[in-house]
Motif scaffolding. Structure first.
Motif, mmCIF file in Angstrom:
data_model
loop_
_atom_site.group_PDB
_atom_site.id
_atom_site.type_symbol
_atom_site.label_atom_id
_atom_site.label_comp_id
_atom_site.label_asym_id
_atom_site.label_seq_id
_atom_site.Cartn_x
_atom_site.Cartn_y
_atom_site.Cartn_z
ATOM 1 N N GLY A 82 86.784 45.456 31.871
ATOM 2 C CA GLY A 82 87.864 46.282 31.577
ATOM 3 C C GLY A 82 88.678 45.942 30.310
ATOM 4 N N ASP A 83 88.646 44.717 29.887
ATOM 5 C CA ASP A 83 89.388 44.319 28.522
ATOM 6 C C ASP A 83 88.402 44.695 27.530
ATOM 7 O OD1 ASP A 83 91.500 43.477 27.288
ATOM 8 O OD2 ASP A 83 90.995 41.124 27.785
ATOM 9 N N ASN A 84 89.128 44.367 26.102
ATOM 10 C CA ASN A 84 88.332 44.690 25.045
ATOM 11 C C ASN A 84 87.508 45.967 24.984
ATOM 12 O OD1 ASN A 84 87.700 41.114 25.497
ATOM 13 N ND2 ASN A 84 89.357 41.932 24.178
ATOM 14 N N TRP A 85 88.212 46.881 25.565
ATOM 15 C CA TRP A 85 87.271 48.156 25.449
ATOM 16 C C TRP A 85 87.512 49.193 24.285
ATOM 17 C CZ3 TRP A 85 89.662 53.141 25.460
ATOM 18 C CH2 TRP A 85 91.024 53.296 25.457
ATOM 19 N N SER A 86 88.696 48.881 23.602
ATOM 20 C CA SER A 86 89.064 49.729 22.280
ATOM 21 C C SER A 86 88.889 48.893 20.912
ATOM 22 C CB SER A 86 90.140 50.473 22.651
ATOM 23 O OG SER A 86 90.358 51.313 21.260
ATOM 24 N N PRO A 87 88.020 48.126 20.514
ATOM 25 C CA PRO A 87 87.841 47.481 19.438
ATOM 26 C C PRO A 87 88.199 47.929 18.210
ATOM 27 C CG PRO A 87 85.805 47.835 20.017
ATOM 28 C CD PRO A 87 86.551 48.540 21.126
ATOM 29 N N GLU A 88 88.780 47.012 17.162
ATOM 30 C CA GLU A 88 89.126 47.594 15.945
ATOM 31 C C GLU A 88 88.758 46.579 15.000
ATOM 32 O OE1 GLU A 88 93.189 47.802 13.356
ATOM 33 O OE2 GLU A 88 93.288 48.826 15.254
#
Length: 705
Positions: A82-88
């Protein structure tokens, strides 16, 4: 200052902006003028920022990111529970080597490394792209999607895609791309008959000979997904990658996932330019023949001749009859192994049936070689029958999900090659047969899809195709002089990745010449003729019930890797003479067919189609015109023939004609007496075609005077 990279060939330019964020395509199309100043180019093409949107430019990068305010399909989807689902990502390093470039990008907060690789081939003008994601964190990363993304110009308004079914592969369909998205998905565990992994996108109404077009092919032999979209701001893009099932790929710390390679190319000369680029790339970069200088031998495959009725004495009669008509490679299809008397049993028991072959295969192989031919054999190594010794001994080797009943397709299951013991067993049986006999060719079949495949409690589509690749690779390593044909109930598993390991594909289980006209045309958009299996079938086709004369069957089979699939012993003398004539004609033309530029021609009437091959030196060409259905009009129309040397004259004559000409009181004069015409006239005005019967074809020779 923005860093701009310019990859280019003689015909194509690709400009990429590589600054701090993920790299972005700014231009892909016709070669930019020599000396183009890239900074001026950027200033002229910098995106405006419209009102009521993100306050900065939103980039459709080579891996689009939701984190930067781009409300379209991201290139990467995944998470750590569930974490780090929208990286940049941040671009950290760019490595440029000629027309190849690699971008190393990181999101240090998400502990992910993303490598993006592009290569523009100088000879074929084909762009190869792939991405690789590495988990640099301390916990597992669940990967849901990683896909190749390419930006398209605003002229990309129309899509041509491929569909079909068993015995009806490589059919084409068109859709508009305007204020909407287009998704094509395949979940069958092989490239599939239904959704071939290729697509064309171009300006409206692009044709075979005209228009700006972009062609795409994903080199992957299993599940895939294409997504094309016209965004609300007018920008357009294509994504193509493996379609992953839930939980199928989970990266442990330090582990990487690499996408399949997406092969793409641009043409401002219509679909023919796309095909010629792909053909050139396959010939130079993809397919590897054990003996590159060897001519492509004419096949006889026994399947439609004898099916499961194997009698060594009769098969040797077939060998002798095959040699009489000019066959150069003789292949025994399904039915040679223990207890294989129909399609309900014995897959997996890869031992010669001693009841059918009490003296083994050697007498037949000796007979084949005595008649100047090579010997080939059919296998379906990935399959297992419920009624087989192997299944009775190892039911746990079936690819399935524990607790559920696996469905049969074509009375068979799939073998789980991800189990080391199962993999080793199949490899040993293949190795044993190839070592024990002088087998120069394998027809490698796969006659069913994967349903609910699980290995180690995870979906196993990805794992199966990787195990399949390893198996083929090891067979090739041990037996480098053996050629392999990829077959999957016909054209159900064919792509550039498997063609790195094989030398031919079976386009369809349908040998009906009328169906083959459409099937082979569809395949020709991506594959050169020398690897496309095309056989003369029996007069009565068992998959359609239609009948065609030997001329229509022969002309159609010329435009592929030619073979025959019938029983030459039972054929009448007239038919045998017809087979021999077309095999001889094929042998005289194969150098041209397999080295020249392939053209499909735009015909004036929808019931007809035409294609041809022009030699690279433009000195000769062979053209086929086919009347598929009842003529639309009482009179035909000229056929424009491009690709010839515009400064030269050519002699035009009929090589073969399968029509009786009953619809004409008088033929066009060039059909009865060879005519001399200029290349300019042939292209601009065209060659008047005859009015022909439905389901017939005309073969034309064009040679420089």
């Amino acid at each position: 200052m923005n860093k701009l990279l310019h990859l280019h060939t003689e015909t194509t330019s690709l400009v990429i902006k590589a600054d701090k964020t993920l790299p972005e395509m700014l231009y892909w199309g016709k070669r930019l003028p020599e000396g183009t100043d890239l900074d001026t180019f950027f200033a002229a093409n910098h995106h405006p920022v419209p009102q009521a949107r993100i306050d900065t430019d939103t980039v459709v990068s080579l891996c689009p990111e939701h984190a930067r305010g781009l409300f379209t399909a991201p290139g990467l989807e995944g998470c750590r529970n569930g974490d780090n689902w929208s990286p940049e990502f941040t671009l950290e390093e760019t490595v440029l080597n000629g027309q190849q470039v690699s971008f190393l990008c990181r999101d240090r907060l998400a502990a992910l490394k993303l490598d993006i690789h592009l290569s523009l081939n100088l000879k074929s003008h084909v762009l190869s792209t792939h991405l690789e994601l590495t988990n640099e964190g301390n916990s597992n990363y669940q990967l849901h999607k990683l896909t190749n993304t390419l930006l398209l110009p605003t002229i990309a308004r129309e899509i041509m895609y491929f569909h079909g079914r068993w015995t009806h592969e490589f059919q084409t369909e068109r859709k508009k791309l305007d204020r909407s998205g287009f998704i094509l998905e395949n979940r069958r565990g092989r490239t599939s008959h239904e959704h071939f992994p290729g697509i064309m996108i171009g300006q409206a109404n692009f044709s075979e000979t005209a228009g700006k077009v972009y062609g795409f092919h994903l080199a992957w032999s299993a599940n895939h997904r294409f997504h094309a979209e016209a965004m609300s701001d007018g920008r357009r893009y294509l994504q193509a990658g493996e379609l992953l099932m839930p939980g199928e790929v989970e990266l442990i710390p330090g582990e990487s996932y690499r996408t399949p390679t997406l092969y793409s190319t641009y043409s401002n000369k219509g679909l023919n330019g796309i095909s010629q680029n792909f053909h050139r790339h396959v010939r130079n970069e993809i397919v590897r023949f054990p003996e590159p200088q060897k001519v492509r031998p004419v096949h006889l495959n026994t399947w439609e001749g004898i099916y499961f009725n194997h009698d060594p004495e009769y098969i040797m009669k077939m060998v002798r009859s095959s040699a009489e008509i000019g066959v150069e490679r003789f292949i025994i299809d399904d039915g040679w192994f223990r207890s294989r008397n129909d399609d309900k049993a014995a897959l997996g028991d890869w031992y010669l049936d001693e009841k059918k072959y009490p003296n083994g295969l050697q007498p037949i192989i000796n007979c084949v070689k005595e008649h100047g031919m090579e010997f080939g054999l059919w296998f379906e190594p990935e399959m297992i029958s419920p009624d087989s010794d192997l299944y009775r001994a190892h039911p746990e080797w079936m690819l399935h999900t524990e607790g559920y009943e696996q469905v049969t397709i074509r009375n068979q299951y799939v073998l789980n090659l991800q189990i080391p013991e199962a993999f080793d067993y199949v490899l040993d049986r293949l190795d044993n047969m190839l070592t024990g006999y002088d087998i120069r060719y394998i027809k490698w079949d796969m006659n069913r899809e994967l349903v609910q495949p699980t290995n180690n409690c995870r979906a196993a589509f990805h794992g199966h195709v990787e195990a399949y690749y390893r198996l083929v690779d090891e067979v090739r390593r041990r037996h480098p002089m053996v050629e392999i044909e990829t077959c999957s109930g016909g054209g159900g598993r064919v792509d550039f990745e498997i063609l790195k390991r094989t030398q031919r594909f079976w386009a369809s289980d349908c040998n009906d010449a009328l169906e083959r006209q459409t099937i082979q045309r569809g395949a020709s958009y991506f594959f050169p003729l020398e690897i496309t299996g095309a056989h003369i079938g029996a007069k009565l086709c068992h998959t359609t019930g239609r009948q065609h004369n030997a001329d229509f069957r022969g002309i159609t089979a010329l435009f592929g890797h030619m073979g025959v699939e019938l029983d030459p012993v039972r054929a009448c003398e007239e038919e045998k003479r017809g087979f021999a004539r077309y095999i001889s004609l094929y042998k005289s033309l194969r150098q041209l067919l397999y080295t020249g530029d392939f053209f499909r021609y735009d015909t004036a009437h929808r019931e007809s189609q035409a294609w041809g091959v022009v030699s690279l030196d433009q000195r000769e060409a062979v053209v086929m015109f086919a009347q598929m259905d009842m003529p639309e009009y009482a009179m035909s129309a000229p056929l424009p023939i491009p690709g010839l040397n515009q400064t030269k004259d050519y002699k035009v004559r009929v090589l073969e004609n399968s029509s009786s000409n009953i619809y004409m009181k008088q033929c066009p004069p060039w059909m009865t007496e060879p005519a001399i015409m200029s290349a300019a006239l042939l292209e601009q005005v065209g060659l008047m075609m005859p009015v022909m019967q439905p389901e017939s074809a005309l073969l034309i020779q064009i040679s420089q005077v």
